[in-house]
Write a protein that holds these residues in place. Sequence first.
Motif, PDB file in Angstrom:
ATOM      1  N   UNK A  45       4.949  20.659  12.436  1.00  0.00           N
ATOM      2  CA  UNK A  45       5.565  19.391  12.823  1.00  0.00           C
ATOM      3  C   UNK A  45       4.663  18.216  12.452  1.00  0.00           C
ATOM      4  N   UNK A  46       3.377  18.357  12.699  1.00  0.00           N
ATOM      5  CA  UNK A  46       2.438  17.281  12.350  1.00  0.00           C
ATOM      6  C   UNK A  46       2.365  17.069  10.843  1.00  0.00           C
ATOM      7  N   UNK A  47       2.385  18.152  10.092  1.00  0.00           N
ATOM      8  CA  UNK A  47       2.369  18.022   8.629  1.00  0.00           C
ATOM      9  C   UNK A  47       3.600  17.271   8.136  1.00  0.00           C
ATOM     10  N   UNK A  48       4.770  17.582   8.735  1.00  0.00           N
ATOM     11  CA  UNK A  48       5.992  16.889   8.355  1.00  0.00           C
ATOM     12  C   UNK A  48       5.884  15.392   8.628  1.00  0.00           C
ATOM     13  N   UNK A  49       5.351  15.043   9.790  1.00  0.00           N
ATOM     14  CA  UNK A  49       5.203  13.632  10.156  1.00  0.00           C
ATOM     15  C   UNK A  49       4.248  12.928   9.201  1.00  0.00           C
ATOM     16  N   UNK A  50       3.155  13.584   8.874  1.00  0.00           N
ATOM     17  CA  UNK A  50       2.175  12.978   7.962  1.00  0.00           C
ATOM     18  C   UNK A  50       2.788  12.763   6.587  1.00  0.00           C
ATOM     19  N   UNK A  51       3.529  13.757   6.109  1.00  0.00           N
ATOM     20  CA  UNK A  51       4.164  13.610   4.797  1.00  0.00           C
ATOM     21  C   UNK A  51       5.178  12.473   4.793  1.00  0.00           C
ATOM     22  N   UNK A  52       5.958  12.363   5.860  1.00  0.00           N
ATOM     23  CA  UNK A  52       6.949  11.289   5.935  1.00  0.00           C
ATOM     24  C   UNK A  52       6.285   9.925   6.008  1.00  0.00           C
ATOM     25  N   UNK A  53       5.227   9.809   6.791  1.00  0.00           N
ATOM     26  CA  UNK A  53       4.568   8.510   6.943  1.00  0.00           C
ATOM     27  C   UNK A  53       3.834   8.115   5.666  1.00  0.00           C
ATOM     28  N   UNK A  54       3.356   9.076   4.921  1.00  0.00           N
ATOM     29  CA  UNK A  54       2.644   8.784   3.674  1.00  0.00           C
ATOM     30  C   UNK A  54       3.557   8.309   2.574  1.00  0.00           C
ATOM     31  N   UNK A  55       4.808   8.702   2.606  1.00  0.00           N
ATOM     32  CA  UNK A  55       5.737   8.315   1.554  1.00  0.00           C
ATOM     33  C   UNK A  55       6.148   6.856   1.669  1.00  0.00           C
ATOM     34  N   UNK A  56       6.281   6.365   2.868  1.00  0.00           N
ATOM     35  CA  UNK A  56       6.777   5.004   3.058  1.00  0.00           C
ATOM     36  C   UNK A  56       5.707   3.933   3.047  1.00  0.00           C
ATOM     37  N   UNK A  57       4.469   4.310   3.156  1.00  0.00           N
ATOM     38  CA  UNK A  57       3.422   3.291   3.274  1.00  0.00           C
ATOM     39  C   UNK A  57       2.645   3.168   1.965  1.00  0.00           C
ATOM     40  N   UNK A  58       3.229   2.465   1.038  1.00  0.00           N
ATOM     41  CA  UNK A  58       2.542   2.207  -0.225  1.00  0.00           C
ATOM     42  C   UNK A  58       1.720   0.930  -0.072  1.00  0.00           C
ATOM     43  N   UNK A  59       0.549   0.950  -0.652  1.00  0.00           N
ATOM     44  CA  UNK A  59      -0.333  -0.197  -0.569  1.00  0.00           C
ATOM     45  C   UNK A  59       0.208  -1.328  -1.447  1.00  0.00           C
ATOM     46  N   UNK A  60       0.181  -2.531  -0.946  1.00  0.00           N
ATOM     47  CA  UNK A  60       0.668  -3.650  -1.745  1.00  0.00           C
ATOM     48  C   UNK A  60      -0.267  -3.880  -2.929  1.00  0.00           C
ATOM     49  N   UNK A  61       0.269  -4.485  -3.964  1.00  0.00           N
ATOM     50  CA  UNK A  61      -0.506  -4.730  -5.185  1.00  0.00           C
ATOM     51  C   UNK A  61      -1.685  -5.659  -4.911  1.00  0.00           C
ATOM     52  N   UNK A  62      -1.453  -6.672  -4.106  1.00  0.00           N
ATOM     53  CA  UNK A  62      -2.534  -7.621  -3.798  1.00  0.00           C
ATOM     54  C   UNK A  62      -3.660  -6.936  -3.035  1.00  0.00           C
ATOM     55  N   UNK A  63      -3.305  -6.112  -2.069  1.00  0.00           N
ATOM     56  CA  UNK A  63      -4.309  -5.416  -1.292  1.00  0.00           C
ATOM     57  C   UNK A  63      -5.087  -4.433  -2.174  1.00  0.00           C
ATOM     58  N   UNK A  64      -4.362  -3.697  -2.991  1.00  0.00           N
ATOM     59  CA  UNK A  64      -5.026  -2.733  -3.874  1.00  0.00           C
ATOM     60  C   UNK A  64      -5.989  -3.458  -4.828  1.00  0.00           C
ATOM     61  N   UNK A  65      -5.557  -4.576  -5.401  1.00  0.00           N
ATOM     62  CA  UNK A  65      -6.409  -5.343  -6.301  1.00  0.00           C
ATOM     63  C   UNK A  65      -7.644  -5.854  -5.580  1.00  0.00           C
ATOM     64  N   UNK A  66      -7.468  -6.315  -4.357  1.00  0.00           N
ATOM     65  CA  UNK A  66      -8.596  -6.828  -3.579  1.00  0.00           C
ATOM     66  C   UNK A  66      -9.576  -5.708  -3.261  1.00  0.00           C
ATOM     67  N   UNK A  67      -9.100  -4.536  -2.969  1.00  0.00           N
ATOM     68  CA  UNK A  67      -9.981  -3.422  -2.661  1.00  0.00           C
ATOM     69  C   UNK A  67     -10.766  -2.950  -3.888  1.00  0.00           C
ATOM     70  N   UNK A  68     -10.150  -3.019  -5.032  1.00  0.00           N
ATOM     71  CA  UNK A  68     -10.824  -2.569  -6.247  1.00  0.00           C
ATOM     72  C   UNK A  68     -11.821  -3.578  -6.782  1.00  0.00           C
ATOM     73  N   UNK A  69     -11.783  -4.815  -6.303  1.00  0.00           N
ATOM     74  CA  UNK A  69     -12.734  -5.833  -6.791  1.00  0.00           C
ATOM     75  C   UNK A  69     -14.107  -5.644  -6.232  1.00  0.00           C
TER      76      UNK A  69
END
Length: 69
Positions: A45-69
């Motif tokens: 059950x926990x694995x299912x929840x983790x997989x579902x939550x991981x699919x919907x939470x994509x990092x925004x482009x601005x945040x990803x760019x800021x993290x890579x700087x």
Amino acid sequence: MTEKLEQYKERLNLLQEKGGLSPESEELLAEMLAELTELNRSNKALRRVILKSGQGSAMSTRLRDALYE
């Protein structure tokens, strides 16, 4: 993991049929097997929840760019 659970159940049944266990041992093993079954169910059950939550939470482009700087 379900294969292992089935193997454990079969082995416990064989030991019970042979009478190779004391009543206390049988009770302890039955409790442990029940707990293992419940933990396996909870883990799935926990694995299912983790997989579902991981699919919907994509990092925004601005945040990803800021993290890579």
